[in-house]
Design a protein around this motif. Structure first.
Motif, PDB file in Angstrom:
ATOM      1  N   TYR A  20       5.470  13.263   6.674  1.00  0.00           N
ATOM      2  CA  TYR A  20       4.332  13.362   5.756  1.00  0.00           C
ATOM      3  C   TYR A  20       3.107  13.955   6.431  1.00  0.00           C
ATOM      4  O   TYR A  20       2.326  14.664   5.788  1.00  0.00           O
ATOM      5  N   TYR A  21       2.938  13.687   7.742  1.00  0.00           N
ATOM      6  CA  TYR A  21       1.866  14.391   8.449  1.00  0.00           C
ATOM      7  C   TYR A  21       2.139  15.888   8.402  1.00  0.00           C
ATOM      8  O   TYR A  21       1.225  16.697   8.201  1.00  0.00           O
ATOM      9  N   ALA A  22       3.411  16.241   8.559  1.00  0.00           N
ATOM     10  CA  ALA A  22       3.766  17.662   8.509  1.00  0.00           C
ATOM     11  C   ALA A  22       3.433  18.247   7.147  1.00  0.00           C
ATOM     12  O   ALA A  22       2.914  19.367   7.048  1.00  0.00           O
ATOM     13  N   PRO A  43      -3.509  16.647  -0.470  1.00  0.00           N
ATOM     14  CA  PRO A  43      -3.055  16.325   0.887  1.00  0.00           C
ATOM     15  C   PRO A  43      -3.503  14.944   1.359  1.00  0.00           C
ATOM     16  O   PRO A  43      -2.829  14.340   2.181  1.00  0.00           O
ATOM     17  N   LEU A  44      -4.626  14.479   0.815  1.00  0.00           N
ATOM     18  CA  LEU A  44      -5.140  13.189   1.288  1.00  0.00           C
ATOM     19  C   LEU A  44      -4.162  12.057   1.026  1.00  0.00           C
ATOM     20  O   LEU A  44      -4.057  11.126   1.812  1.00  0.00           O
ATOM     21  N   TYR A  45      -3.419  12.136  -0.060  1.00  0.00           N
ATOM     22  CA  TYR A  45      -2.464  11.074  -0.363  1.00  0.00           C
ATOM     23  C   TYR A  45      -1.298  11.117   0.614  1.00  0.00           C
ATOM     24  O   TYR A  45      -0.833  10.073   1.084  1.00  0.00           O
ATOM     25  N   HIS A  46      -0.852  12.315   0.941  1.00  0.00           N
ATOM     26  CA  HIS A  46       0.224  12.442   1.929  1.00  0.00           C
ATOM     27  C   HIS A  46      -0.239  11.857   3.265  1.00  0.00           C
ATOM     28  O   HIS A  46       0.487  11.128   3.937  1.00  0.00           O
ATOM     29  N   LEU A  47      -1.481  12.185   3.605  1.00  0.00           N
ATOM     30  CA  LEU A  47      -2.037  11.714   4.866  1.00  0.00           C
ATOM     31  C   LEU A  47      -2.122  10.198   4.891  1.00  0.00           C
ATOM     32  O   LEU A  47      -1.702   9.544   5.865  1.00  0.00           O
ATOM     33  N   ALA A  85       0.835  -1.202   0.000  1.00  0.00           N
ATOM     34  CA  ALA A  85       0.000   0.000   0.000  1.00  0.00           C
ATOM     35  C   ALA A  85       0.871   1.254   0.000  1.00  0.00           C
ATOM     36  O   ALA A  85       0.568   2.228  -0.696  1.00  0.00           O
ATOM     37  N   ALA A  86       1.972   1.193   0.759  1.00  0.00           N
ATOM     38  CA  ALA A  86       2.866   2.359   0.810  1.00  0.00           C
ATOM     39  C   ALA A  86       3.406   2.666  -0.584  1.00  0.00           C
ATOM     40  O   ALA A  86       3.467   3.829  -0.993  1.00  0.00           O
ATOM     41  N   PHE A  87       3.739   1.611  -1.313  1.00  0.00           N
ATOM     42  CA  PHE A  87       4.233   1.830  -2.681  1.00  0.00           C
ATOM     43  C   PHE A  87       3.179   2.554  -3.512  1.00  0.00           C
ATOM     44  O   PHE A  87       3.485   3.506  -4.233  1.00  0.00           O
ATOM     45  N   CYS A  88       1.933   2.094  -3.403  1.00  0.00           N
ATOM     46  CA  CYS A  88       0.869   2.710  -4.192  1.00  0.00           C
ATOM     47  C   CYS A  88       0.686   4.171  -3.816  1.00  0.00           C
ATOM     48  O   CYS A  88       0.477   5.021  -4.680  1.00  0.00           O
ATOM     49  N   TYR A  89       0.769   4.448  -2.507  1.00  0.00           N
ATOM     50  CA  TYR A  89       0.584   5.838  -2.110  1.00  0.00           C
ATOM     51  C   TYR A  89       1.745   6.702  -2.583  1.00  0.00           C
ATOM     52  O   TYR A  89       1.556   7.866  -2.946  1.00  0.00           O
ATOM     53  N   LYS A 115      -5.429  22.600   8.951  1.00  0.00           N
ATOM     54  CA  LYS A 115      -6.841  22.372   9.245  1.00  0.00           C
ATOM     55  C   LYS A 115      -7.200  20.897   9.362  1.00  0.00           C
ATOM     56  O   LYS A 115      -8.331  20.570   9.667  1.00  0.00           O
ATOM     57  N   ASN A 116      -6.238  20.015   9.074  1.00  0.00           N
ATOM     58  CA  ASN A 116      -6.569  18.598   9.072  1.00  0.00           C
ATOM     59  C   ASN A 116      -6.324  18.001  10.459  1.00  0.00           C
ATOM     60  O   ASN A 116      -5.198  17.865  10.919  1.00  0.00           O
ATOM     61  N   THR A 117      -7.418  17.634  11.113  1.00  0.00           N
ATOM     62  CA  THR A 117      -7.307  17.144  12.493  1.00  0.00           C
ATOM     63  C   THR A 117      -6.524  15.840  12.552  1.00  0.00           C
ATOM     64  O   THR A 117      -5.725  15.624  13.463  1.00  0.00           O
ATOM     65  N   ARG A 118      -6.774  14.980  11.593  1.00  0.00           N
ATOM     66  CA  ARG A 118      -6.122  13.678  11.597  1.00  0.00           C
ATOM     67  C   ARG A 118      -4.610  13.830  11.527  1.00  0.00           C
ATOM     68  O   ARG A 118      -3.872  13.142  12.231  1.00  0.00           O
ATOM     69  N   ALA A 119      -4.163  14.778  10.708  1.00  0.00           N
ATOM     70  CA  ALA A 119      -2.718  14.981  10.588  1.00  0.00           C
ATOM     71  C   ALA A 119      -2.141  15.516  11.884  1.00  0.00           C
ATOM     72  O   ALA A 119      -1.040  15.134  12.296  1.00  0.00           O
ATOM     73  N   LEU A 120      -2.902  16.386  12.569  1.00  0.00           N
ATOM     74  CA  LEU A 120      -2.414  16.936  13.838  1.00  0.00           C
ATOM     75  C   LEU A 120      -2.264  15.828  14.875  1.00  0.00           C
ATOM     76  O   LEU A 120      -1.252  15.726  15.572  1.00  0.00           O
ATOM     77  N   PHE A 121      -3.298  14.979  14.940  1.00  0.00           N
ATOM     78  CA  PHE A 121      -3.191  13.833  15.844  1.00  0.00           C
ATOM     79  C   PHE A 121      -2.026  12.940  15.449  1.00  0.00           C
ATOM     80  O   PHE A 121      -1.298  12.428  16.315  1.00  0.00           O
TER      81      PHE A 121
END
Lengths: 300, 246
Positions: free
Chosen positions: A225-227, A200-204, A185-189, A236-242
């Motif tokens: 990548y969260y950064a 940003p969703l792909y980075h996330l 999956a990491a390869f695909c992303y 603004k992305n809560t998931r990335a902050l967590f």
């Protein structure tokens, strides 16, 4: 992607049609153009046009497009009788067409007669072995039957030829994640980040996968990548902050003893925690105590 | 003297209008004939794949700094190693466009069909116009023009004393040939217009060699330096958050 202006127009038209204000055909055209999924409305208003011979003949050649649209909407709503009528009408008009062949396959899929659908698709592929839609349908069929590994196999075969198709890469990534094959999956992303580096969703998602994989190196990469997700979304992305918080905690645990990097990282995580608090204060102040307790547990 | 030139109305009825009508009819006929002769050519799997490889490699090159070094290296090897890399074209195996054309009769056939539907009607109508209507004035433009337009408007009349605003019949044919495109796109639909000028451009572009694209892409991939952008982005994210919190 549907823009805000277009969506507003669509909603306005839908409202108008629902309240008997006319303009059904314009509404259906807009739905088709924007490729949105409003099957129930399409079925209702499309059928009302199709059942009225006068309105139908007014459309001229577009009548058949409407048949196709209504057929797909009917399949989506499980009105298989209506779908069958539409497909039959189309088949009578265009007996040799590939497009109608695909629709027939889709109908068989909706009926869950997988073997028949498979024969239809393979005969279509014989005519044109590079038909992307049919290849994708096959993958979808395997997925619908629950054979995820077969779906992955088909999708890999498809990607061997059409390797620039990012939607297919995304589907493959999600399939791998569902099978917990995170390395693949990491390869695909990574591939998706290469294709569309500003989404940003792909980075996330890549960061999520790396975090799940674990290990110091992966965690550090995940944090980066969260950064970058935060950078792309403006914080603004809560998931990335967590994600930042969790990553720095995990890194601190793993890197106990060799404390060379945690100093520069700690600032980012405390900033992320502050940003989270601010978000919760603004949007869901009732859950703020929950958040502060969690963050305290994480020692941030 | 030029002002005195009077055009017979019979010329209008028997030359000007028939010529235009015939040109339009021939254009429409040609459209349907070429539609009949057109074979829907299936693209070759190999060519499609090569195109996709080039796109993917280009993406890699453009966004190389956004993936970790390890991932970049493995991809680079996958694309450009000398054994079975996707972008590697073995020497001597690169198919020559010319040779490919001779080996694949379909391709030559296709070209010939295109040419036939274009050239035959054109030569025939030109011969017809030349035979029946050569050498006389067919129309007059309502405004004066400079001498330079003489070769465009008075093709077939070798008189330097005739005013330039008179149009010879053969020139009228040429004007129709190139000027009816708008009308065709009205009659036959936007993209169906039989557009000679565009088709000629296509002909000259024939002979594109996909393997050249592959090796060019390989060369440019080889010189890409990987410099991971993410550490910098981390600092940027910090700045963003500081702004947000502060």
């Amino acid at each position: 992607m549907v823009g805000a202006a277009e969506e507003a127009q669509l909603n306005r038209l839908e409202n108008q049609v629902d309240n008997g204000g006319g303009g059904a055909w314009e509404y259906l055209c807009l739905v088709r153009k924007l490729k949105v999924r409003r099957s129930e409305k399409v079925l209702k208003h499309g059928l009302s046009i199709l059942n009225d011979p006068k309105k139908r003949s007014k459309l001229g050649g577009d009548e058949w497009t409407l048949y196709e649209q209504v057929a797909i909407a009917a399949m989506d709503c499980q009105c298989l009788d209506t779908a069958e009528d539409c497909v039959k009408a189309l088949k009578k008009k265009f007996p040799e067409s590939t497009r109608v062949g695909r629709l027939e396959g889709l109908f068989l899929e909706a009926k869950e007669s997988w073997a028949d659908a498979e024969t239809v698709y393979s005969s279509l592929l014989e005519d044109n072995p590079l038909d992307q839609v049919v290849h994708k349908r096959r993958v979808a069929m395997a997925k619908a039957q629950g054979n995820i590994s077969v779906a992955i196999e088909w999708l890999n075969k498809y990607l061997e030829i059409f390797m620039a198709d990012h939607d297919a890469w995304r589907e493959l990534a999600e399939l791998y994640v569902s099978l917990q094959m995170y390395k693949q999956a990491a390869f695909c992303y990574e591939e998706l980040i290469l294709c569309q580096s500003t989404v940003p969703l792909y980075h996330l998602a890549y960061a999520d996968v790396l975090y799940t994989l674990g290990g110091l190196e992966n965690l550090q990469t995940a944090k980066k990548y969260y950064a970058s997700t935060i950078d792309l979304t403006g914080g603004k992305n809560t998931r990335a902050l967590f994600g930042i918080c969790l990553c720095s905690v995990a890194i601190a645990q793993l890197a106990k003893g060799r404390n060379k990097e945690d100093k520069e990282g700690s600032e980012l995580s405390s900033l992320a925690a502050m940003a989270l608090e601010k978000h919760y204060k603004q949007r869901a102040s009732g859950k703020l105590p929950l958040l502060t307790a969690t963050l305290r547990n994480l020692k941030l | 003297m030029a002002e005195d030139l009077v055009l017979d109305t019979a010329i209008r009825d028997w030359v000007l209008i028939p010529l235009s009508v015939v040109m339009v009819l021939i254009g429409i006929l040609r459209y349907f004939v070429s539609k009949l002769m057109r074979t829907s050519q299936l693209p070759d799997a190999k060519i499609v794949k090569e195109g996709q490889v080039v796109i993917r490699a280009r993406n890699l090159r453009a966004a190389a700094n956004l993936i970790p070094l390890k991932s970049f290296r493995s991809r680079k090897v996958y694309y450009s190693n000398e054994e079975n890399g996707l972008l590697f074209v073995p020497k001597g195996q690169a198919p020559n466009a010319q040779a490919q054309m001779f080996s694949d009769p379909n391709m030559a056939m296709d070209m010939m069909k295109k040419n036939l539907s274009m050239i035959i009607p054109q030569t025939l109508t030109f011969a017809w116009v030349n035979f029946f209507f050569s050498g006389f004035v067919a129309a007059k433009i309502p405004f004066p023009l400079t001498q330079r337009f003489r070769s465009m408007l008075q093709n077939g009349i070798d008189l330097s004393t005739v005013d330039v605003s008179y149009v010879s019949s053969r020139s009228w044919y040429f004007l129709n040939l190139f000027g009816l495109r708008g009308l065709f796109s009205l009659i036959l639909g936007e993209e169906n217009a039989t557009d000679d000028t565009q088709r000629m451009m296509q002909m000259s572009g024939f002979g594109f060699d996909p393997s050249k694209g592959l090796s060019a892409e390989k060369d440019s991939l080889d010189i890409v330096q990987h410099e991971w952008a993410l550490p910098k982005i981390e600092q940027r994210a910090e700045a963003v958050l500081r702004k947000f919190v502060g």
